[in-house]
Design an enzyme around this catalytic site. Structure first.
Site, short mmCIF file in Angstrom:
data_model
loop_
_atom_site.label_atom_id
_atom_site.label_comp_id
_atom_site.label_asym_id
_atom_site.label_seq_id
_atom_site.Cartn_x
_atom_site.Cartn_y
_atom_site.Cartn_z
N ARG A 60 34.15 -68.83 -0.42
CA ARG A 60 34.64 -70.18 -0.16
C ARG A 60 34.29 -71.13 -1.31
O ARG A 60 35.11 -71.97 -1.71
CB ARG A 60 34.05 -70.69 1.15
CG ARG A 60 34.66 -71.99 1.66
CD ARG A 60 34.32 -72.20 3.12
NE ARG A 60 34.75 -73.52 3.56
CZ ARG A 60 33.94 -74.48 3.96
NH1 ARG A 60 32.63 -74.27 3.98
NH2 ARG A 60 34.41 -75.64 4.33
N HIS A 64 37.07 -73.24 -3.35
CA HIS A 64 36.99 -74.70 -3.39
C HIS A 64 36.78 -75.21 -4.81
O HIS A 64 37.21 -76.32 -5.15
CB HIS A 64 35.87 -75.20 -2.48
CG HIS A 64 36.23 -75.16 -1.03
ND1 HIS A 64 36.06 -76.24 -0.17
CD2 HIS A 64 36.77 -74.17 -0.26
CE1 HIS A 64 36.47 -75.92 1.04
NE2 HIS A 64 36.89 -74.67 1.02
N ASN A 92 34.07 -80.05 1.60
CA ASN A 92 32.95 -79.29 1.03
C ASN A 92 31.62 -79.51 1.75
O ASN A 92 30.60 -78.97 1.32
CB ASN A 92 32.79 -79.64 -0.45
CG ASN A 92 33.99 -79.23 -1.27
OD1 ASN A 92 34.72 -78.32 -0.89
ND2 ASN A 92 34.22 -79.90 -2.38
N HIS A 191 40.20 -65.82 5.28
CA HIS A 191 39.74 -66.34 6.56
C HIS A 191 39.29 -65.24 7.51
O HIS A 191 38.89 -65.52 8.64
CB HIS A 191 40.84 -67.17 7.22
CG HIS A 191 40.98 -68.54 6.65
ND1 HIS A 191 41.88 -69.48 7.12
CD2 HIS A 191 40.34 -69.14 5.61
CE1 HIS A 191 41.77 -70.59 6.42
NE2 HIS A 191 40.85 -70.41 5.50
#
Length: 322
Positions: A60, A64, A92, A191
């Site tokens: 992640r 990001h 975040n 995911h």
């Protein structure tokens, strides 16, 4: 479309993606810090053995990072009195794994001071943390990134794909970063790891159209289960696995649950609303194909907006600019 034509298009996308890496290359540190990738690997695997949630966290962080200013480790920079950094942006707030990245950086600075970028550490750590489950490397990571000097919460709030996005918004977000619908579907498979907070999907349970109703596209049985976890519309903190029963395992189960209308976020369900995305989603029900495609899309994502050559810097500590 004939199978040969489909294969040609996929191959073309892969070639174009590989070309977008600029000056990234294999074994970038072969002469300047030959043990660099082994050091990242060993520290990440040591921590992954102790923390089964690490893969979700580091994957992640990489995602990001790349979607805001490109893959330049700007997401790692701490805020200051005069600047609110990406870390403090709403998307975040629940990022983790920074301690492992800093542990890697500290060791690399001892061995090869001023050589290995935080941006490359993020890319390698994401790959290695996911690979730990299989005890083998899942995809190739090209290196040679340099670190950015700017980190703005406002840009992260603006540029990160939202769990509330519909398909057209998701598609535009990926296109803005040089990625395709193909990449959108594949990378959504990330995911399969990790959790989502109730605040990002509770409206699908309690107030989808503002009339106290549930999202009709959500599997009713799954919705009932989610309501036992997120008990009211005020719940901001409760976390639920994004891939029911498989949120600690990297696999293609995410696509199986999507076909059952059990995607957690509105953005997950959105993949079923586009014919092309839906058709490719069905292709990824083949586990071997998913693993191959995920590696290719991660390679393309890892090349977004990279700083190379003399651009940017090599940070001494990942959380502050030099």
């Amino acid at each position: 479309m004939k199978a040969s034509s489909i294969f040609f298009l996929i191959s073309l996308v892969a070639v174009l993606g590989a070309c977008s890496g600029g000056e990234l290359r294999k074994n970038f540190y072969e002469e300047t810090c030959p043990e660099a990738e082994n050091i990242v690997h060993n520290i990440v695997w040591k921590n992954a053995a102790l923390n089964p949630t690490l893969a979700a966290k580091l994957l992640r962080v990489h995602f990001h990072d790349c979607f805001v200013r490109g893959c330049d480790a700007s997401v790692l920079i701490d805020s200051t009195e005069s600047n609110s950094g990406e870390k403090d942006a709403v998307p975040n707030e629940t990022l983790g794994g920074f301690d492992v990245i800093e542990e890697v950086k500290t060791e690399l600075e001892k061995k090869c001071p001023g050589i290995v970028s935080c941006a490359d550490i993020v890319a390698l750590a994401a790959r290695d943390s996911v690979s730990f489950q299989f005890k083998r490397t899942l995809w190739e990571v090209l290196t040679g990134r340099r670190d950015g000097r700017i980190s703005l919460a406002s840009e992260a709030n603006r540029d990160m794909p939202s769990p509330f996005f519909n398909f057209s918004s998701l598609q535009q977000s990926f296109e803005n970063n040089g990625l395709t619908v193909h990449d959108l579907v594949v990378l959504s498979g990330g995911h399969t790891l990790g959790v989502g907070r109730c605040r990002f999907f509770r409206d699908r349970l309690y107030n989808f159209t503002g009339k106290g109703d549930a999202d009709p596209s959500l599997n009713p049985t799954y919705a009932a289960f989610l309501r036992t976890k997120c008990r009211n519309v005020e719940d901001n903190k409760t976390a639920v696995g994004m891939d029911p029963g498989s949120d600690l395992s990297f696999d293609n189960n995410y696509f199986k649950i999507l076909t059952q209308h059990k995607g957690l976020f509105q953005s997950d369900a959105a993949l079923l609303t586009d014919k092309g995305a839906r058709n490719f989603l069905n292709v990824l029900l083949d586990s071997k194909r998913f693993f191959m495609e995920f590696g290719l899309s991660m390679k393309r994502m890892g090349a977004i907006g990279v700083l190379t050559g003399n651009s940017g810097e090599i940070r001494k500590k990942c959380n502050v600019i030099n």
